[in-house]
Design a protein around this motif. Structure first.
Motif, PDB file in Angstrom:
ATOM      1  N   LEU A 120       0.827  -1.210   0.000  1.00 44.75           N
ATOM      2  CA  LEU A 120       0.000   0.000   0.000  1.00 44.75           C
ATOM      3  C   LEU A 120       0.861   1.260   0.000  1.00 44.75           C
ATOM      4  CD1 LEU A 120      -2.833  -0.952   2.528  1.00 44.75           C
ATOM      5  CD2 LEU A 120      -3.058  -0.650   0.052  1.00 44.75           C
ATOM      6  N   THR A 121       1.946   1.241   0.784  1.00 48.92           N
ATOM      7  CA  THR A 121       2.801   2.429   0.885  1.00 48.92           C
ATOM      8  C   THR A 121       3.593   2.648  -0.390  1.00 48.92           C
ATOM      9  OG1 THR A 121       3.006   1.997   3.271  1.00 48.92           O
ATOM     10  CG2 THR A 121       4.560   3.552   2.300  1.00 48.92           C
ATOM     11  N   THR A 123       2.903   1.716  -3.393  1.00 48.04           N
ATOM     12  CA  THR A 123       2.047   2.079  -4.533  1.00 48.04           C
ATOM     13  C   THR A 123       1.348   3.426  -4.337  1.00 48.04           C
ATOM     14  OG1 THR A 123       0.198   0.815  -3.572  1.00 48.04           O
ATOM     15  CG2 THR A 123       1.635  -0.324  -5.164  1.00 48.04           C
ATOM     16  N   GLY A 124       1.560   4.058  -3.192  1.00 49.47           N
ATOM     17  CA  GLY A 124       0.989   5.372  -2.948  1.00 49.47           C
ATOM     18  C   GLY A 124      -0.474   5.370  -2.567  1.00 49.47           C
ATOM     19  N   HIS A 125      -1.020   4.222  -2.163  1.00 47.56           N
ATOM     20  CA  HIS A 125      -2.434   4.132  -1.813  1.00 47.56           C
ATOM     21  C   HIS A 125      -2.679   4.090  -0.303  1.00 47.56           C
ATOM     22  CE1 HIS A 125      -2.491   2.613  -6.032  1.00 47.56           C
ATOM     23  NE2 HIS A 125      -3.644   3.275  -6.059  1.00 47.56           N
ATOM     24  N   VAL A 126      -1.637   4.211   0.482  1.00 42.66           N
ATOM     25  CA  VAL A 126      -1.798   4.043   1.923  1.00 42.66           C
ATOM     26  C   VAL A 126      -2.535   5.228   2.537  1.00 42.66           C
ATOM     27  CG1 VAL A 126       0.410   5.123   2.578  1.00 42.66           C
ATOM     28  CG2 VAL A 126      -0.597   3.349   4.034  1.00 42.66           C
ATOM     29  N   GLU A 127      -3.441   4.932   3.452  1.00 43.46           N
ATOM     30  CA  GLU A 127      -4.133   5.932   4.255  1.00 43.46           C
ATOM     31  C   GLU A 127      -3.950   5.573   5.724  1.00 43.46           C
ATOM     32  OE1 GLU A 127      -8.176   6.537   3.067  1.00 43.46           O
ATOM     33  OE2 GLU A 127      -7.708   6.349   0.933  1.00 43.46           O
ATOM     34  N   HIS A 130      -5.393   2.416   7.124  1.00 40.56           N
ATOM     35  CA  HIS A 130      -4.672   1.195   6.770  1.00 40.56           C
ATOM     36  C   HIS A 130      -3.615   0.877   7.828  1.00 40.56           C
ATOM     37  CE1 HIS A 130      -5.702   2.226   2.335  1.00 40.56           C
ATOM     38  NE2 HIS A 130      -6.561   1.327   2.792  1.00 40.56           N
TER      39      HIS A 130
END
Length: 451
Positions: A120-121, A123-127, A130
């Motif tokens: 997730l981190t 790929t730049g999708h982490v929030e 998460h």
């Protein structure tokens, strides 16, 4: 101290402290001669470094995403919450299951959680939610992993080398505490937090490989608890009926809650007392880690787990915190972190080993789960209290108060254990130095009559 499987007992005199009688000392690395433990130890070397890397990267990522220190605190709380809620139930399950397959499952779960967060981190999708979810998932795995890993050590080495093995495990963890954050800092700065999470996920390959390569025939056979109702209550009754267990856990609870809140104490001293910065705060932590590593290695060499050592170390730990609280200069305060680390690790290792050696193997998972729940749960509970005292009355008062609670708890519990065990304190001289001993009352009366 009882080393048998059942009957309630009080702490015994020193010459009964170990199953095989008195031992002056042992080789510092004796347990590493056992092949299965050597595989376990080497796997933990790699995994512990990864764990410390993830801790640093996780906090930094949350701070980067939110800009909030409170969010970092929520992440830490979520990681400890499962142990507080379900720790005792985890111990019940561990007592029913075989330890090695259990560890294969829990270690795999933690590896997958770290890799999930890494993907997730990267790929730049982490929030931030998460990260909260990953922290909670890690905590859930810890509910069973921690008591299983703690109690598995006795199956690897047997009772005679248990203290040595527990001490080396602590030295292993403290070594990683010196290496992991430094590697994480370089990795986060150089390539980003995602790679630190990935490194932690891949680090679990080492302990998993070690577990798979172990020889089952070389493990010390331990009777597992059968499935049944009321096993949680049975475990609590077992601990409550054994003074050497319940009072040791109570002592660790007081020290963990009020004496081990070093992030609160050390950051306040660096910022408010000495007007220093992050570098000095890092120095305090590094010197304490050096002392903790030395304390773990000294415990490994000692080879016995005596309750008098635990009480003396707890008294020394509290006294050193009080002395450090009034240290007039930064460098004196920093140097005191080394002996504080030594004494804190002596308390930790001696309590852990004495509890394991005093517990029926069929109960060990439940007892160690209770111990770890009190030990790990103490700091989050005590941190707001200690933080309020520190903010209201100043860092010196806060640190001194923590040390005072630790010392008073050690003194009171030492007297309780001596009374329960029908022991008395004697003071004598050995090679020109004062020496304290707990001896049976009837023996002391015989010595008095003979004199």
């Amino acid at each position: 101290m009882s080393t048998g499987p059942g009957a309630a007992s009080a702490p015994a005199p020193d010459h009964h402290d170990t199953p095989s009688g008195p031992r002056r000392g042992t080789s510092m690395f004796a347990s590493l001669k056992v092949r299965n433990y050597r595989l376990f130890f080497m796997g933990q070397v790699v995994s512990n470094i990864g764990t410390w890397m993830q801790r640093i990267a996780q906090d930094w990522l949350v701070l980067s995403l939110t800009g909030s220190s409170a969010a970092v605190g929520i992440t830490t709380a979520l990681q400890f919450l499962p142990m507080l809620l379900f720790g005792l139930y985890g111990g019940v399950l561990v007592d029913r299951l075989r330890k090695r397959p259990t560890l294969l499952v829990t270690q795999s779960a933690m590896a997958l959680t770290a890799i999930f967060l890494a993907v997730l981190t990267l790929t730049g999708h982490v929030e931030v939610w998460h990260v909260y979810l990953a922290a909670f998932a890690m905590g859930l795995a810890t509910v069973m992993d921690n008591p299983a890993r703690q109690s598995f050590v006795s199956e690897l080495v047997g009772p005679d080398q248990l203290q040595n093995a527990v001490s080396l495990n602590s030295a292993n963890f403290q070594s990683a505490r010196l290496v992991g954050p430094a590697v994480a800092g370089v990795m986060i700065t150089g390539v980003g937090t995602g790679w630190a999470f990935l490194a932690n996920g891949l680090s679990f390959v080492a302990p998993l490989t070690g577990l798979l390569l172990m020889r089952a025939r070389d493990l010390h056979v331990v009777r597992r608890a059968p499935r049944g109702k009321g096993q949680l209550r049975e475990g609590l009754r077992y601990v409550a009926g054994r003074p050497e267990l319940i009072w040791t856990i109570v002592l660790v609870g007081f020290i963990g809650t009020f004496g081990f809140n070093f992030p609160v104490f050390l950051s306040a001293f660096a910022d408010d007392v000495f007007d220093a910065g992050a570098g000095e705060y890092s120095l305090f932590n590094t010197l304490m880690a050096v002392g903790s590593l030395a304390g773990a290695l000294l415990a490994a060499r000692r080879g016995t787990a005596r309750l008098r050592v635990l009480i003396a170390a707890a008294l020394g730990f509290g006294a050193l915190e009080i002395v450090a609280a009034v240290a007039p200069t930064l460098w004196l305060f920093a140097l005191l972190m080394v002996p504080i680390g030594v004494f804190s690790m002596t308390v930790n290792v001696t309590a852990n080993t004495s509890i394991q050696m005093s517990t029926d193997p069929a109960m060990r998972g439940r007892v160690m789960a209770l111990y770890m729940m009190v030990f790990l749960g103490g700091s989050p509970v005590g941190a707001p209290i200690v933080g309020w005292v520190t903010d209201t009355y100043g860092p010196r008062v806060g640190f001194a108060a923590g040390g005072t609670v630790a010392a008073l708890a050690a003194a009171v519990i030492g007297l309780i254990l001596a009374r329960v065990g029908n022991l008395r304190l004697t003071i004598g001289w050995h090679h020109g130095h004062p020496r304290l001993h707990f001896v049976p009352r009837d023996r002391q009366e015989e010595l008095a009559r003979a004199a």
